[in-house]
Write an enzyme that holds these catalytic residues in place. Structure first.
Site, short mmCIF file in Angstrom:
data_model
loop_
_atom_site.label_atom_id
_atom_site.label_comp_id
_atom_site.label_asym_id
_atom_site.label_seq_id
_atom_site.Cartn_x
_atom_site.Cartn_y
_atom_site.Cartn_z
N GLU A 126 -12.53 5.07 -7.27
CA GLU A 126 -12.83 5.55 -8.61
C GLU A 126 -12.68 4.42 -9.64
OE1 GLU A 126 -11.97 10.30 -8.53
OE2 GLU A 126 -10.22 9.03 -8.85
N CYS A 139 -11.36 0.30 -16.24
CA CYS A 139 -10.25 0.24 -15.28
C CYS A 139 -10.84 0.14 -13.88
CB CYS A 139 -9.40 1.49 -15.42
SG CYS A 139 -7.95 1.52 -14.34
N CYS A 146 -3.61 2.46 -1.11
CA CYS A 146 -2.56 1.54 -1.56
C CYS A 146 -1.43 1.53 -0.52
CB CYS A 146 -2.02 1.99 -2.92
SG CYS A 146 -0.90 0.81 -3.72
N CYS A 150 4.81 3.79 -4.31
CA CYS A 150 5.68 4.04 -5.46
C CYS A 150 5.89 5.54 -5.58
CB CYS A 150 5.06 3.47 -6.74
SG CYS A 150 4.86 1.67 -6.69
N CYS A 153 3.84 7.75 -8.11
CA CYS A 153 2.40 7.50 -8.22
C CYS A 153 1.63 8.26 -7.15
CB CYS A 153 2.12 6.00 -8.10
SG CYS A 153 0.38 5.57 -8.20
N CYS A 384 -3.94 7.51 -15.09
CA CYS A 384 -3.25 6.32 -14.62
C CYS A 384 -2.28 6.74 -13.52
CB CYS A 384 -2.50 5.68 -15.77
SG CYS A 384 -1.59 4.22 -15.34
#
Length: 413
Positions: A126, A139, A146, A150, A153, A384
């Protein structure tokens, strides 16, 4: 209500990517993302003589990055024979747009599909565009998934599938500029919310899916092309790379890329940061802060941005604010305070708004800018820390429960 673009509409179909994303053997490589030296080799393979190479490279560079063409037929000062030879061997098509959503506030989110390239099946990422007064920020993602996990997240709950190539990173910028009418002779879509003057995409932030510094070489290549003054010509002060703290590559970023730096900090003591940002176990806060102090070109005009997600009862006390100011002493910095975006299964809550303001006021009084991110794109979930590809998509009922926060406060002149 958010607007979803109908990709079957005749007015949009021809502008979208034509490349098949099957990843089958024999797939044509793209000229996009090649260095000038690599492009010269591609031209030689297409039959261009050495005495013409420099001129032809310059022509291709201009058409790709100044004019923004995505079809060899549009390269009007290139001979038909060379265009045909290039088309047989290479592609310059945009990625496939699986979905395009437009928020009521003008934020746009694209779900893009790329070939497998070792992943077993086509992959999706995205990309988000945030229009603001005087600028438009894109962005960009650097990985599919990933590895950092975290704990706050949602993107980190998707396993890493693969790194994006330099072409795929750069194509996000080219596609956004094309869709927004940001190339010469291109028209901005009717009703689009964009900056009143200047470039539609004036800033880019490497804050999408993935850890950019775990894909250093491809990110470096893409950003150097994006900042090349004979092509896309984005100022390095308008490019921000965000990392969770891959210390060795922070030094390399300053020396080899030279863009603005953002650090996903979120805690001021190692025990808590070990939990929130597990890479801290490998590169603890002391090492991270030293890398920030040593960052080339660091000054009040080239401050480091520290990202700090506000978690209720976890890292939002006045003592945390005091310790944060003490930690950053001597580093030209700005602290972006990010109200936490809750997601199903998360163990955290967002700090109370009054507490966030108290935290921000203390940091401001200590001499640091500490903007609280303005909510953007709530209705299209362009959050975010919330970006995930289609295969990992939440159920619609859960998705509608999420709130979105968008990038703000990066790349000021």
């Amino acid at each position: 209500m958010p607007l979803t673009i109908d990709l079957k509409d005749n007015n949009t179909r021809d502008a979208l990517a034509a490349r098949a994303a099957s990843g089958a053997p024999g797939e044509k490589p793209s000229l996009i993302g090649m260095s000038r030296e690599e492009m010269a080799d591609a031209l030689r393979e297409a039959g261009v003589t050495d005495r013409q190479i420099k001129m032809r490279v310059q022509q291709l560079w201009h058409w790709l990055y100044v004019r923004g063409v995505s079809d060899f037929a549009d390269m009007l000062n290139v001979s038909k024979e060379l265009r045909s030879a290039l088309e047989q061997r290479y592609t310059i098509a945009r990625p496939e747009i699986v979905d395009e959503q437009i928020s009521a506030d003008g934020t746009r989110k694209w779900l893009l599909r790329f070939p497998p390239r070792g992943a077993g099946k086509p992959v999706e990422i995205e990309t988000v565009y945030i229009p603001e007064e005087g600028r438009g920020t894109l962005c960009i993602s650097s990985q599919v998934g990933c590895t950092l996990t975290c704990s706050f997240c949602h993107t980190g709950t998707q396993k890493l599938v693969r790194n994006l190539t330099a072409e795929e990173i750069l194509s996000q910028l080219l596609l956004a500029r094309e869709r927004l009418g940001d190339f010469p002779d291109k028209e901005t879509p009717q009703g689009a919310i964009v900056p009143g003057e200047g470039r539609k995409v004036s800033n880019i932030v490497m804050m999408g899916m993935g850890e950019p510094l775990y894909n250093f070489d491809n990110v470096k290549k893409a950003l150097l092309i994006a900042s090349d003054n004979e092509g896309l010509s984005l100022s390095k002060r308008r490019i921000t790379l965000s990392t969770s703290g891959v210390v060795p590559e922070i030094y390399r970023t300053g020396e080899e890329i030279g863009v603005m730096l953002a650090i996903s900090l979120h805690a001021v003591h190692d025990d808590l940061r070990d939990e929130l940002v597990p890479i801290n176990k490998k590169y603890p806060i002391k090492e991270l802060m030293q890398a920030c102090r040593d960052y080339p070109g660091l000054s009040n005009a080239r401050r480091i941005t520290f990202e700090y997600v506000m978690l209720k009862g976890i890292n939002d006390s006045l003592q945390d604010a005091r310790d944060l100011v003490r930690l950053l002493k001597g580093i030209p910095a700005k602290i972006n305070l990010i109200p936490f975006n809750p997601w199903p299964g998360s163990a955290y809550e967002c700090s109370d708004w009054e507490q966030i303001e108290t935290f921000a006021d203390f940091i401001n009084q200590a001499g640091y800018a500490s903007p609280i991110r303005t909510p953007r794109g709530r209705d299209i979930l362009a959050a975010c820390g919330q970006l995930k590809s289609e295969s990992e998509r939440l159920r619609k009922a859960d998705r509608l429960a999420l709130e979105a926060m968008m990038i703000a406060g990066h790349g000021e002149t």
